[in-house]
Scaffold this active site. Structure first.
Site, PDB file in Angstrom:
ATOM      1  CB  ALA A 121     -51.054 -49.090  -2.296  1.00 17.44           C
ATOM      2  CB  THR A 122     -48.210 -46.060   0.383  1.00 14.01           C
ATOM      3  OG1 THR A 122     -48.236 -47.711   1.362  1.00 14.01           O
ATOM      4  CG2 THR A 122     -48.486 -45.241   2.174  1.00 14.01           C
TER       5      THR A 122
ATOM      6  CB  ALA B  91     -42.343 -50.632  -3.627  1.00 16.08           C
ATOM      7  N   GLY B  92     -42.899 -47.677  -3.330  1.00 16.07           N
ATOM      8  CA  GLY B  92     -41.329 -46.466  -3.923  1.00 16.07           C
ATOM      9  C   GLY B  92     -42.179 -45.098  -3.898  1.00 16.07           C
TER      10      GLY B  92
ATOM     11  N   GLY C 201     -44.337 -48.074   0.800  1.00 15.51           N
ATOM     12  CA  GLY C 201     -44.281 -47.605   1.839  1.00 15.51           C
ATOM     13  C   GLY C 201     -43.234 -46.178   2.282  1.00 15.51           C
TER      14      GLY C 201
ATOM     15  CE  LYS D 182     -47.182 -56.801  -4.774  1.00 13.63           C
ATOM     16  NZ  LYS D 182     -47.818 -55.441  -4.246  1.00 13.63           N
TER      17      LYS D 182
END
Lengths: 254, 84
Positions: free
Chosen positions: A207-208, A185-186, A159, A98
């Site tokens: 992830a977050t 992301a986001g 994040g 990645k």
């Protein structure tokens, strides 16, 4: 969804949810979240070996049968990212990366110039590159032309949990892409993941939103369901939006 | 540090002094003639799941035992951690 696998660079994945491992308070919480997510591919970062900490996350992924996808997080230039990718190949014995090349610490937005440069170099070196990119259809096309195995546009900065700020750009990326599109992301909550899939993304990377949720295991389960629901909705074909109401009950002789 | 030993002035490479290395940013001393595998042994580096860079070179696992080190070399040992 065994009859509808995700295929990247000829490899088949039963789950369309790709997870990151960052942000989990400990490996036990991470393990429960990974299992609940159903993921088959998850990102790891490369850092100096801490001899007290060992290689815990790799051992965990091996035990769960989840493929590790190394990232180049923290790299600011193409040269740094290329070096990190080569170190990752040596450490993890995988040519999949990645690719992240970040412009600044406040936004963590990708640097498109350095990203494309790194992607070209790594593809030439035989890597399978999954680039974390801006939600820019032009850049997505250039990355695909450079030989990337997927494109991974952001919904909003890493994040932030702000969801998908420019759904139309994502639709344009999906419409123009000949490789899988992974929303990366986001994501803040399950509806964001469902929306990404409804817009036509092939997978979601998050992830977050899971690892920092109040209950990571339960949120991982929610994300799994959301990705599946969004995928089904996309394949089912949504109704067109209408300006005026249209009765759904028969309008004869009440 | 000055030395009166004539052997050392004739051949400065043939020193008994230990060599200093930077292993993941920390200074270590190893006997002269030590190879990369010796340096990694001091850190108890596992044989899988890690990548090793010596200055700007990435050194494959198969070459650790035969890779010579010099005074002042920087050795970086990396592994996968939670992230992304």
């Amino acid at each position: 969804m065994a009859d509808d696998p995700l295929v990247i660079a000829g490899r088949t994945f039963g789950s369309r949810l790709i997870t990151g491992t960052g942000g989990a308070p400990n490996l036990a919480v991470l393990e429960r979240a990974l299992v609940a997510s159903g993921t088959e591919l998850t990102t790891v970062a490369l850092r100096r070996l801490d001899t007290s900490g060992g290689t815990g996350v790799l051992d965990l992924l091996r035990r769960l049968g989840i493929e590790a996808l190394p990232n180049t997080a923290g790299c600011r230039t193409a040269a740094e990212a290329v070096r990190t990718a080569r170190l990752a190949r040596e450490a993890l014995e995988t040519s999949w990366v990645k690719l992240e090349v970040i412009a600044d610490e406040r936004t963590l937005l990708p640097d498109p110039i350095e990203l494309l440069d790194a992607a070209e170099q790594l593809v030439d070196d035989g890597f399978t590159i999954l680039p974390y990119t801006n939600d820019d259809p032009v850049l997505a096309t250039k990355l695909e032309q450079a030989g990337c195995a997927a494109v991974m546009p952001l919904g909003s900065p890493i994040g932030t949990g702000l969801g998908i700020r420019n759904p139309h750009n994502l639709e344009l990326i999906v419409a123009g892409a000949g490789v899988p599109v992974v929303l990366d992301a986001g994501i803040g909550t399950a509806s964001d993941a469902a929306l990404a899939m409804e817009l036509g993304c092939d997978a979601v990377l998050l992830a977050t939103s899971v690892t920092r949720a109040h209950d990571p295991e339960r949120m991982a389960h929610a994300m799994r369901l959301a990705v599946e629901a969004g995928r089904h909705a996309r394949l089912a074909g949504r109704i067109p939006r209408r300006y005026w109401a249209r009765a759904s009950s028969p309008d004869i002789d009440v | 540090m000055k030395t009166e030993d004539p052997m050392k002035t004739e051949d400065p490479m043939k020193t008994e002094d230990p060599m200093k290395l930077w292993l993941n940013g920390a200074e270590h001393e190893l006997p002269d003639g030590a190879v990369l595998a010796d340096a990694l042994a001091t850190l108890h580096v596992p044989t899988s799941g890690v990548a090793v860079a010596v200055d700007d070179d990435i050194v494959p696992r198969a070459d650790w035992a035969g890779y010579p080190l010099r005074d002042g070399t920087r050795v970086e040992v990396l592994t996968a951690v939670q992230g992304g």
